[in-house]
Scaffold this active site. Structure first.
Site, short mmCIF file in Angstrom:
data_model
loop_
_atom_site.label_atom_id
_atom_site.label_comp_id
_atom_site.label_asym_id
_atom_site.label_seq_id
_atom_site.Cartn_x
_atom_site.Cartn_y
_atom_site.Cartn_z
N GLY A 90 0.85 -1.20 0.00
CA GLY A 90 0.00 0.00 0.00
C GLY A 90 0.87 1.23 0.00
N GLY A 92 2.81 3.66 1.38
CA GLY A 92 3.41 3.82 2.69
C GLY A 92 3.99 5.20 2.89
CE LYS A 113 7.84 7.50 -4.71
NZ LYS A 113 8.44 7.02 -5.96
CG ASP A 125 11.04 7.95 6.89
OD1 ASP A 125 10.54 7.53 5.81
OD2 ASP A 125 12.12 8.56 6.94
N GLY A 126 7.62 7.17 5.98
CA GLY A 126 6.66 7.88 5.14
C GLY A 126 7.26 9.06 4.38
NE ARG A 176 3.80 8.08 -8.24
CZ ARG A 176 4.32 6.97 -7.69
NH1 ARG A 176 5.52 6.55 -8.07
NH2 ARG A 176 3.66 6.30 -6.77
CG ASP A 252 4.87 -3.57 -5.25
OD1 ASP A 252 5.48 -4.59 -5.63
OD2 ASP A 252 5.41 -2.66 -4.60
CG ASN A 253 7.22 -1.02 -7.96
OD1 ASN A 253 6.47 -0.29 -7.31
ND2 ASN A 253 8.38 -1.45 -7.51
P1 AMP Z 1 8.88 0.67 -3.48
O1 AMP Z 1 10.16 0.01 -3.25
O2 AMP Z 1 9.02 2.17 -3.64
O3 AMP Z 1 8.08 0.07 -4.58
O4 AMP Z 1 8.03 0.51 -2.13
C1 AMP Z 1 7.59 -0.72 -1.68
C2 AMP Z 1 6.67 -0.52 -0.50
O5 AMP Z 1 7.36 0.09 0.58
C3 AMP Z 1 5.47 0.39 -0.80
O6 AMP Z 1 4.37 -0.10 -0.09
C4 AMP Z 1 5.93 1.72 -0.25
O7 AMP Z 1 4.86 2.55 0.08
C5 AMP Z 1 6.73 1.30 0.97
N1 AMP Z 1 7.74 2.31 1.32
C6 AMP Z 1 8.85 2.62 0.62
N2 AMP Z 1 9.55 3.59 1.24
C7 AMP Z 1 8.85 3.93 2.34
C8 AMP Z 1 9.06 4.87 3.39
N3 AMP Z 1 10.11 5.69 3.43
N4 AMP Z 1 8.13 4.92 4.37
C9 AMP Z 1 7.06 4.11 4.36
N5 AMP Z 1 6.82 3.21 3.41
C10 AMP Z 1 7.70 3.11 2.40
MG MG Z 2 6.67 1.06 -5.63
#
Ligand code: AMP
Ligand code: MG
Length: 495
Positions: A90, A92, A113, A125-126, A176, A252-253
């Site tokens: 989801g 994050g 983002k 940390d979002g 984005r 998810d990507n």
């Molecule tokens: P990604 O590698 O960008 O495709 O992210 C994979 C998952 O990790 C997704 O659910 C993102 O929302 C979550 N995520 C990535 N970086 C962060 C972050 N800094 N804080 C919280 N969730 C994250």
């Molecule tokens: Mg992603």
């Protein structure tokens, strides 16, 4: 045009049932400052750039102010990451502010983002820091300029908050824009829960948004699968044809829209190597350059599996239909890739041996570590009549040029069967083979300068990359591959 409060958001995703998302506002940041606003994109979305540059506008782009029309939410999804199943992911660190209808009549998501923690943040940390935000801005806008379907960057904002990674970095937020943020993983999420109602709502939503023509065909859900299969085959062809390595093709990507999403560890190759991997976490080369068609197909198989309950009530019938739809990937990819290669080497007429000619060039390029972009761009400059000086520029790209000499003469023999003039062919080749790609060392330079509060290299790079097919005589340096000491060998996830 309207002020921030009057932005005509129309939030269709927020009208879906509660279990599709978590409603929450972004977490405010300290002292937001606008790094760059994509003005043409803003206008395309019906937004007034001047408005977005006001403190209210920047506050919205930073997540500090939620305008009246927005319906902020974090989308839930699942996914296979490097082949391993994760039942809940989801947004994050991203929040969908809402949707806008562009001047083309199409619907776009506006997502922040780096907007703070959400129920899907797990340990994160979002937040986003400046490096990945600048990277995504540069790369996604370069892709758009190359004519490749992609999410876009509307704005990048700095914050006075520090984000903890290996070190402390300045925080940032990227706005984005996407045709939607529906992913293969969104379907997987509901399929894994055997929530067929939600699955159908989601599929209907996807069809409304991306394939409205399919609403009235005999089996819309099968047709949706076929449409995504075609879009993804097309997308991977476009990636391969510019030397792009996505690097983290988790389900998810992968979008339903067929847009490139997630500019984490992606990279454009300099020297051609079909096994090239940049991502520091892709230890086994799962997402290497030439693996991308196979991985796309694997991901689409996950989508097909998720859609089975909708495709037919009878499991076996559904499986047979889904398998046929998936089979179209190879057909579509093979035909399209062959056509792309033919165009890259300037052939308009189809001959049986063309693919062999193109593959011989690729093999020579790999053996000689020739620069992917420059080989095709330089080839565009060559005429059917050999010209020693012009040929030399091409041959210099190969470590041991003697077999490239042979290849050139075979290529010229083949050009003899073409009916186009040299000029027509060159013009066409130059619209296919870019002069400028976001080379890793340039992207890295722009980031490093940004960390010193100097955004000039970032601005220049974006400007050069906005016209990738034009010869820009005063920007020749941006065509050059890195010197050995400038090479970027690894990229990192944008977290
Ligand atoms: P990604 O590698 O960008 O495709 O992210 C994979 C998952 O990790 C997704 O659910 C993102 O929302 C979550 N995520 C990535 N970086 C962060 C972050 N800094 N804080 C919280 N969730 C994250
Ligand atoms: Mg992603």
């Amino acid at each position: 045009m309207a002020d921030i409060e009057a932005i005509p958001f129309d939030n269709s995703y927020a009208r879906l049932p509660d279990r599709f998302y978590a409603r929450l506002a972004p977490t405010p940041v300290a002292e937001p400052g606008l790094i760059r606003l994509n003005e043409p994109l803003a206008r395309h979305l019906g937004l007034d750039p001047e408005n977005l540059k006001t403190s209210d506008g920047i506050a919205m782009l930073a997540g500090n102010h939620v305008p009246d029309g927005a319906a902020p939410l974090a989308m839930v999804y699942a996914g296979h990451q490097f082949g391993g199943w994760v039942p809940q992911l989801g947004d994050g660190r991203a929040i969908l502010l809402g949707e806008l209808i562009g001047s083309d009549g199409l619907r776009y998501d506006l997502q922040l983002k780096g907007a703070g923690r959400t129920p899907y943040s797990r340990g994160g940390d979002g937040r986003a820091w400046l490096g990945p935000v600048l990277r995504e801005y540069i790369l996604s806008e370069a892709m758009a300029a190359l004519g490749i379907p992609t999410t876009r960057a509307l704005a990048a904002v700095t914050t006075a908050d520090r984000v903890i990674r290996e070190l402390l970095y300045p925080g940032a937020v990227l706005t984005r824009i996407a045709r939607s943020h529906l992913r293969v993983g969104t379907f997987q999420y509901f399929a894994a829960r055997r929530d067929d109602d939600a699955l159908m709502r989601l599929a209907d939503y996807a069809i409304d948004r991306h394939d409205p023509d399919l609403k009235h065909v005999e089996n819309p859900y099968l047709a949706l699968l076929e449409a995504v299969v075609h879009r993804q085959a097309e997308l991977v062809i476009r990636w391969l044809s510019v030397g792009f390595i996505h690097g983290v093709m988790n389900t998810d990507n992968m979008t339903i829209s067929g847009e490139t999403i997630d500019y984490g560890p992606c990279a454009f190759m300099d020297a051609y190597n079909p096994d090239r991997v940049f991502s520091s976490i892709d230890q086994y080369g799962r997402y290497a350059y030439q693996q991308q068609p196979a991985v796309a197909q694997w991901n689409l198989t996950q989508l097909a599996t998720s859609l089975l309950p909708l495709i037919d009530n009878d499991r076996d019938t559904a499986a047979t239909l889904a398998k046929d739809a998936l089979g179209q990937f190879s057909e579509h990819f093979n035909t399209g890739w062959e056509q792309a290669l033919r165009q890259k080497i300037g052939l308009a007429i189809e001959e049986r041996t063309d693919l062999d000619l193109a593959h011989r060039l690729l093999t020579l390029m790999a053996e000689n570590e020739a620069d992917f972009t420059l080989v095709f761009r330089t080839l565009s400059d060559l005429a059917i009549e050999a010209d020693i000086t012009a040929d030399q520029a091409f041959l210099d790209l190969f470590k041991a040029p003697h077999r490239a000499v042979e290849w050139l003469s075979d290529w010229r023999r083949r050009l003899g069967q073409e009916t186009r003039s040299d000029l027509e062919r060159q013009a066409h080749m130059k619209r296919i083979n870019p002069a400028y790609i976001p080379r890793n060392h340039r992207v890295e330079d722009a980031i490093q300068a940004g960390l010193r509060d100097d955004f000039t290299p970032f601005e220049i790079l974006i400007d050069v990359l906005s016209r990738p097919f034009d010869d820009q005589p005063d920007k020749k340096a941006y065509q050059a591959p890195p010197k050995p000491e400038e090479q970027v060998r690894k990229t990192f996830c944008g977290t």
